[in-house]
Design a protein around this motif. Sequence first.
Motif, mmCIF file in Angstrom:
data_model
loop_
_atom_site.group_PDB
_atom_site.id
_atom_site.type_symbol
_atom_site.label_atom_id
_atom_site.label_comp_id
_atom_site.label_asym_id
_atom_site.label_seq_id
_atom_site.Cartn_x
_atom_site.Cartn_y
_atom_site.Cartn_z
ATOM 1 N N TYR A 1 -132.201 -40.163 8.256
ATOM 2 C CA TYR A 1 -132.380 -39.532 9.573
ATOM 3 C C TYR A 1 -133.733 -39.903 10.188
ATOM 4 C CZ TYR A 1 -131.634 -35.925 13.141
ATOM 5 O OH TYR A 1 -131.440 -35.254 14.332
ATOM 6 N N PHE A 2 -134.628 -40.477 9.376
ATOM 7 C CA PHE A 2 -135.964 -40.809 9.864
ATOM 8 C C PHE A 2 -136.290 -42.289 9.689
ATOM 9 C CE2 PHE A 2 -136.013 -36.321 8.780
ATOM 10 C CZ PHE A 2 -136.519 -35.775 9.947
ATOM 11 N N ASN A 3 -135.275 -43.121 9.540
ATOM 12 C CA ASN A 3 -135.529 -44.561 9.473
ATOM 13 C C ASN A 3 -134.612 -45.266 10.471
ATOM 14 O OD1 ASN A 3 -132.971 -44.834 8.219
ATOM 15 N ND2 ASN A 3 -133.843 -44.803 6.160
ATOM 16 N N GLU A 4 -134.411 -46.559 10.270
ATOM 17 C CA GLU A 4 -133.635 -47.350 11.240
ATOM 18 C C GLU A 4 -132.174 -46.940 11.316
ATOM 19 O OE1 GLU A 4 -133.511 -49.245 7.228
ATOM 20 O OE2 GLU A 4 -135.111 -48.467 8.550
ATOM 21 N N ARG A 5 -131.697 -46.104 10.387
ATOM 22 C CA ARG A 5 -130.310 -45.651 10.415
ATOM 23 C C ARG A 5 -130.157 -44.308 11.137
ATOM 24 N NH1 ARG A 5 -127.347 -46.175 4.759
ATOM 25 N NH2 ARG A 5 -125.619 -45.798 6.207
ATOM 26 N N ARG A 6 -131.207 -43.820 11.755
ATOM 27 C CA ARG A 6 -131.169 -42.500 12.404
ATOM 28 C C ARG A 6 -129.987 -42.359 13.355
ATOM 29 N NH1 ARG A 6 -134.533 -38.261 13.968
ATOM 30 N NH2 ARG A 6 -134.167 -37.429 16.052
ATOM 31 N N TYR A 7 -129.731 -43.390 14.146
ATOM 32 C CA TYR A 7 -128.726 -43.264 15.197
ATOM 33 C C TYR A 7 -127.315 -43.562 14.713
ATOM 34 C CZ TYR A 7 -132.697 -42.438 18.103
ATOM 35 O OH TYR A 7 -133.838 -41.883 18.629
ATOM 36 N N GLU A 8 -127.143 -43.649 13.399
ATOM 37 C CA GLU A 8 -125.803 -43.588 12.836
ATOM 38 C C GLU A 8 -125.315 -42.146 12.751
ATOM 39 O OE1 GLU A 8 -125.553 -45.618 9.123
ATOM 40 O OE2 GLU A 8 -126.578 -47.422 9.876
ATOM 41 N N SER A 9 -126.232 -41.197 12.828
ATOM 42 C CA SER A 9 -125.873 -39.768 12.778
ATOM 43 C C SER A 9 -125.354 -39.308 14.132
ATOM 44 C CB SER A 9 -127.096 -38.931 12.404
ATOM 45 O OG SER A 9 -126.854 -37.550 12.650
ATOM 46 N N PRO A 10 -124.211 -38.620 14.177
ATOM 47 C CA PRO A 10 -123.709 -38.107 15.460
ATOM 48 C C PRO A 10 -124.587 -37.017 16.049
ATOM 49 C CG PRO A 10 -122.396 -37.266 13.642
ATOM 50 C CD PRO A 10 -123.316 -38.305 13.052
ATOM 51 N N PHE A 11 -125.532 -36.506 15.257
ATOM 52 C CA PHE A 11 -126.447 -35.505 15.785
ATOM 53 C C PHE A 11 -127.637 -36.143 16.488
ATOM 54 C CE2 PHE A 11 -123.903 -33.599 12.580
ATOM 55 C CZ PHE A 11 -123.551 -32.391 13.140
ATOM 56 N N ALA A 12 -127.858 -37.428 16.269
ATOM 57 C CA ALA A 12 -128.886 -38.167 16.992
ATOM 58 C C ALA A 12 -128.284 -39.092 18.034
ATOM 59 C CB ALA A 12 -129.751 -38.970 16.020
ATOM 60 N N ASN A 13 -127.118 -39.686 17.744
ATOM 61 C CA ASN A 13 -126.499 -40.538 18.756
ATOM 62 C C ASN A 13 -125.692 -39.677 19.737
ATOM 63 O OD1 ASN A 13 -123.779 -40.170 17.793
ATOM 64 N ND2 ASN A 13 -124.053 -41.817 16.296
ATOM 65 N N SER A 14 -125.067 -40.302 20.704
ATOM 66 C CA SER A 14 -124.421 -39.525 21.763
ATOM 67 C C SER A 14 -123.040 -39.008 21.389
ATOM 68 C CB SER A 14 -124.338 -40.354 23.051
ATOM 69 O OG SER A 14 -123.568 -41.524 22.874
ATOM 70 N N LEU A 15 -122.507 -39.396 20.224
ATOM 71 C CA LEU A 15 -121.180 -38.930 19.835
ATOM 72 C C LEU A 15 -121.130 -37.418 19.683
ATOM 73 C CD1 LEU A 15 -118.316 -39.982 18.944
ATOM 74 C CD2 LEU A 15 -119.143 -39.728 16.593
ATOM 75 N N GLY A 16 -122.223 -36.813 19.219
ATOM 76 C CA GLY A 16 -122.241 -35.371 18.994
ATOM 77 C C GLY A 16 -122.727 -34.566 20.179
ATOM 78 N N HIS A 17 -122.771 -35.162 21.357
ATOM 79 C CA HIS A 17 -123.224 -34.469 22.562
ATOM 80 C C HIS A 17 -122.120 -34.501 23.625
ATOM 81 C CE1 HIS A 17 -126.935 -35.499 20.442
ATOM 82 N NE2 HIS A 17 -127.495 -34.473 21.070
ATOM 83 N N SER A 18 -122.245 -33.641 24.599
ATOM 84 C CA SER A 18 -121.237 -33.540 25.666
ATOM 85 C C SER A 18 -121.464 -34.611 26.721
ATOM 86 C CB SER A 18 -121.272 -32.142 26.297
ATOM 87 O OG SER A 18 -120.868 -31.158 25.366
ATOM 88 N N VAL A 19 -121.256 -35.859 26.305
ATOM 89 C CA VAL A 19 -121.376 -37.002 27.212
ATOM 90 C C VAL A 19 -120.236 -37.966 26.907
ATOM 91 C CG1 VAL A 19 -123.877 -36.822 27.509
ATOM 92 C CG2 VAL A 19 -122.954 -38.211 25.646
ATOM 93 N N PRO A 20 -119.851 -38.800 27.861
ATOM 94 C CA PRO A 20 -118.720 -39.706 27.624
ATOM 95 C C PRO A 20 -119.084 -40.908 26.770
ATOM 96 C CG PRO A 20 -119.563 -39.984 29.850
ATOM 97 C CD PRO A 20 -120.307 -38.828 29.266
ATOM 98 N N ARG A 21 -118.043 -41.521 26.217
ATOM 99 C CA ARG A 21 -118.142 -42.853 25.627
ATOM 100 C C ARG A 21 -117.516 -43.792 26.651
ATOM 101 N NH1 ARG A 21 -116.691 -43.583 19.487
ATOM 102 N NH2 ARG A 21 -115.032 -42.152 20.096
ATOM 103 N N ILE A 22 -118.253 -44.829 27.062
ATOM 104 C CA ILE A 22 -117.840 -45.691 28.171
ATOM 105 C C ILE A 22 -117.620 -47.105 27.656
ATOM 106 C CG2 ILE A 22 -118.487 -46.607 30.429
ATOM 107 C CD1 ILE A 22 -120.188 -44.117 30.867
ATOM 108 N N ALA A 23 -116.428 -47.644 27.941
ATOM 109 C CA ALA A 23 -116.063 -48.989 27.467
ATOM 110 C C ALA A 23 -116.228 -49.080 25.954
ATOM 111 C CB ALA A 23 -116.895 -50.054 28.180
ATOM 112 N N GLY A 24 -115.953 -47.986 25.268
ATOM 113 C CA GLY A 24 -116.064 -47.952 23.818
ATOM 114 C C GLY A 24 -117.479 -47.863 23.296
#
Length: 346
Positions: free
Chosen positions: A106-129
């Motif tokens: 969660y604190f290295n280069e893999r941080r944004y694989e977590s849906p709690f840091a990337n946009s997958l776990g937030h109320s926003v769209p996924r656009i063009a995949g």
Amino acid sequence: SLLGTLAPEAPLQGAAEAGLSRTLRDLLWWDGERQAAPPLADALLPASGIARLTARTEAGAPIALAIKAGHNDEHHNHNDIGSFVLHVADETLLADPGPGRYERDYFNERRYESPFANSLGHSVPRIAGRLQGTGRAFAGALTIGANDAPTSSKTATVEFARAYPVAHLTTARRTLTLTAAGDDSTVLLHDRFAFTGAGEEVEEALVTWLPVTLAGATATIHGQRHDLTLTIEAPTGAQFAITAIAHEGKGDTDVAILHRLGFTIPPATSSEARIRMMLRARQGRVGNPPGRGGLVTRRADDGADIAIGHHTPEAPDSVGTGDTGRVGNTPLPACHTGRHHMCRRR
């Protein structure tokens, strides 16, 4: 993160809940007087690109709607441009998921694989995949108010096409309108998208920790005090689907489920989504106690409700850890794979 923008500070937490160091700090800094909480009111943080819109139901329950623009290179950053939180009478009906589990990745280069840091776990769209990009260049712009909003309404708009690494996306505009008039308290979400070329598919998403019931184009989120019914008004024919994202806490049995409600907008050069959210007070209690997780139901083909319940590894009829599913690299409790005793027909 939008957490902390919704309401006045909570009372001092116990050491076990807030952490010993923070509790000692608060005690050392406290002058012994408890100040009255300021009234909940509209707020704008222009440097951060965050707005809070407030209202009250006819019964006097406070409503807070917070929305975020900013950029995706902030302190403790999450990729969440355009995300929003709806908080009513001490309950968060539509959520910011908060931090992921504090571990090395969660604190290295893999941080944004977590849906709690990337946009997958937030109320926003996924656009063009694609999920939102990481870095200061991925940003949004916030505007408060709109000329076509009713006088009893408050409106915030975020332009967030720049938040996505999609070169042919020319417009992504989200408008949220909060209206509290008479018996009706509503939030209208209106998203507009435009592309050069043939157009792309858009997957809309809303997230909550609370119990949910699905019925086609309608989803109802069940709080302890209020229900929030979401109805897809556009595009025609769209239906909600639900995805479970597991959140592992500090203990081996501390597993909560973030529910991601989504639907798809077919590829087009220009498209839109409209979701009307109706707030209703309820009597008594429903589902699990306040907090993360809860009961999900959906309609089966024969019209019966299928219940998807909460699960911990110590459940007496648990099928065991070998019967879990996964969301990405995250294991899911067995109840979200349809193989747990709580996945039952009611």
